[in-house]
Design an enzyme around this catalytic site. Structure first.
Site, short mmCIF file in Angstrom:
data_model
loop_
_atom_site.label_atom_id
_atom_site.label_comp_id
_atom_site.label_asym_id
_atom_site.label_seq_id
_atom_site.Cartn_x
_atom_site.Cartn_y
_atom_site.Cartn_z
N THR A 168 0.50 -1.01 0.11
CA THR A 168 -0.28 -0.14 0.05
C THR A 168 0.58 1.11 -0.21
OG1 THR A 168 -1.84 1.19 1.42
CG2 THR A 168 -0.01 0.15 2.74
N GLY A 169 -0.01 2.57 -0.57
CA GLY A 169 1.47 3.57 -0.64
C GLY A 169 0.36 4.47 0.37
N CYS A 170 -0.66 4.01 1.32
CA CYS A 170 -1.63 5.20 2.04
C CYS A 170 -1.67 6.08 2.93
CB CYS A 170 -2.80 4.53 1.38
SG CYS A 170 -3.27 2.89 2.90
N GLY A 171 0.01 5.05 3.13
CA GLY A 171 0.81 5.08 4.52
C GLY A 171 -0.28 4.59 5.74
#
Length: 278
Positions: free
Chosen positions: A107-110
């Site tokens: 994921t790149g959403c944090g």
């Protein structure tokens, strides 16, 4: 290792004319965070201050409690990205293995390694009462950010997260194309310096979403200031965490959304912004 900024050829259309030339733009690359031989998350980010990012991400995600839980860190350049290879103490490694079993993918959403909505909006740390800050201190702190943003000065394409105290001004500033990454890098830098979070404020050049409040709470800062507006959930989360959320900070002032008692002024600030839900 990649440089954080690269030159590219481009054509510019200005005032009805076309001009050719070169522009500096920020780099973005895949950053794989691995623990004890297994990949935990892959984030897209700027290849700079990576030890700070590895530590700050690990702290903010609750993977480690302190820098001492990371026994070693190797930064390995790969053909299409960079691996931040960490080895943890046995008890922390088991936590990572348990989370990894529930992950659907990178994921790149944090928000990584979670399996339910409840975990995504989990209660944040409660920030203990710290010092109050004057409006002038907030204005002074925000004014000091821009000259220190080296990547943004070159590219106009990077977010920054900084930490300011009255005694030392800007203690640390970190940049990244991702606002979450910039705050993770700042968290790592502050942990390495063993900075006293209760004595300062977190400064952001981005909008304030709930993850940014959660990360600020993990750092332990009593006040956060951002140039853009917060989300409604960010306001509710900051209120619950005991964080003074100051946003829409401009050269002529700012807006206080939560815990105004942490901002001291001659005029009493007694009303907290309320989010109305239809």
């Amino acid at each position: 290792m990649q440089r954080p900024v690269s030159p590219v050829r481009r054509k510019a259309w200005r005032d009805g004319r076309v001009a050719e030339g070169t522009r500096l733009i920020p780099e973005e690359t895949a950053l794989a965070l691995t623990y004890n031989g297994g990949t935990y998350a892959v984030m897209m980010g700027t290849p700079q201050d990576l030890p700070d990012f590895a530590l700050g991400f690990s702290l903010n995600e609750g993977i480690v409690h302190s820098a001492d839980d990371i026994k070693s860190l190797d930064i390995i350049g790969l053909g299409d990205g960079i691996e931040l290879r960490m080895w943890l103490s046995p008890d922390r490694a088991e936590l990572v293995n348990e989370r990894r079993r529930h992950m659907a993918g990178p994921t790149g959403c944090g928000i990584c390694g979670i399996e339910s909505i409840a975990e995504a909006v989990r209660p944040t740390a409660i920030v203990p009462k710290g010092r109050a800050f004057s409006p002038q201190e907030i204005m002074t702190a925000m004014a000091t950010i821009a000259p220190l943003q080296r990547i943004n000065i070159e590219t106009r394409g990077a977010h920054a997260a900084a930490f300011w105290t009255a005694a030392r001004d800007i203690i640390s500033l970190r940049e990244d194309v991702g606002r979450h990454n910039a705050l993770d890098k700042l968290a790592g830098a502050l942990a390495r310096e063993r900075a006293e979070a209760s004595e300062g404020m977190v400064l952001l050049t981005s909008r304030v979403s709930v993850e940014m409040v959660q990360k600020t709470a993990a750092i332990g800062a009593p006040l956060m200031v951002a140039v853009s507006a917060p989300t409604a959930l960010a306001v509710r989360t900051a209120e619950a965490a005991g964080i003074a959320l100051v946003a829409v900070a401009r050269s002529d002032g700012f807006e206080i959304f939560t815990h105004p008692e942490r901002v001291s002024a001659d005029v009493a600030l007694t009303e907290t912004a309320h989010v109305i839900v239809a």
